[in-house]
Design a protein around this motif. Sequence first.
Motif: not given
Length: 226
Positions: A157-162, A164-165, A214
Amino acid sequence: MPTVLVTGTNRGLGFEFVKSFAADGWRVHACARNVEKAKDVRALDGDVVCHKLDVTNGLKVASLARELADEPIDILINNAGVYGPRTGFGETDYEEWAAVLQVNTLAPLRMVERFAGLVEKSERKLVVNVSSVMGSIAQNTSGGGYIYRSSKAALNMVTKSLANDLTERGLTVVCVHPGWVQTDMGGAQADITPAESVAGLRQVMTGLTAADSGKFFNYDGQPLEW
C-alpha cells in the motif's frame, strides 16, 4: 556511471544485488546495519561504497541522505527486511510485530522520503521495494503468518501511494516478489538461488516504464495480485 543504493546488503539478496550491479560497472552504495560483518561485500571488486545504516533510525537515514546529497541515485532498492517470529493464531507477539513493521514497512517509506530528491536527479528515477507474495491478500489461501504478511501488505500500500504522490516528479515506484529464495529467511529448500532471483529482478527493472509505477511484479516479470 549509473548508481544504485541497496539496503540490507550483508547477506542474501542484498549481497547478490551489490555483487551483480558492481560486476556490471555500476556505482553501488551498499547499506547494512552491521557493516563490520559485511566482509564479503567489502571484498567485492568494483565501485562499492559501504555505509553503516540502521534503516529504523530516522536520524541515521537523514544523515546518509545529506552525505550523498550531491549524488544522483538511479535506483533505490529497499531490500532490508525481517520475517519475525513464526507463530500461529493465539501466539502473536505484539512487540515483535511492531518491530517487524518498523523494518518492513516504515523504513522503506522513510528511505524514499529522504532519498526521493536524489532519485529525482538521476536518469532512471526508479524505486524498488522488495515485498513478498505473502503480502498479497488475493493469494492468501493458507492463513497464518500474521506479522510478516501484514508488514508486506502494508508495504504494498505504501508503494501504491508513493507511485501516486511521486508521479509528477518523474519517479517510478514498484514492489517486487523475489521468489522463494535460498537465503537465511527462505531456507535451503527454497526454489531458486539469490543469483537467479536477482537476475530476474534486474531484468524486470530494466523493462519498467512510468506506466508500471504502483504495480507489483514477480521476479520473472509476471504481475501479481494485490
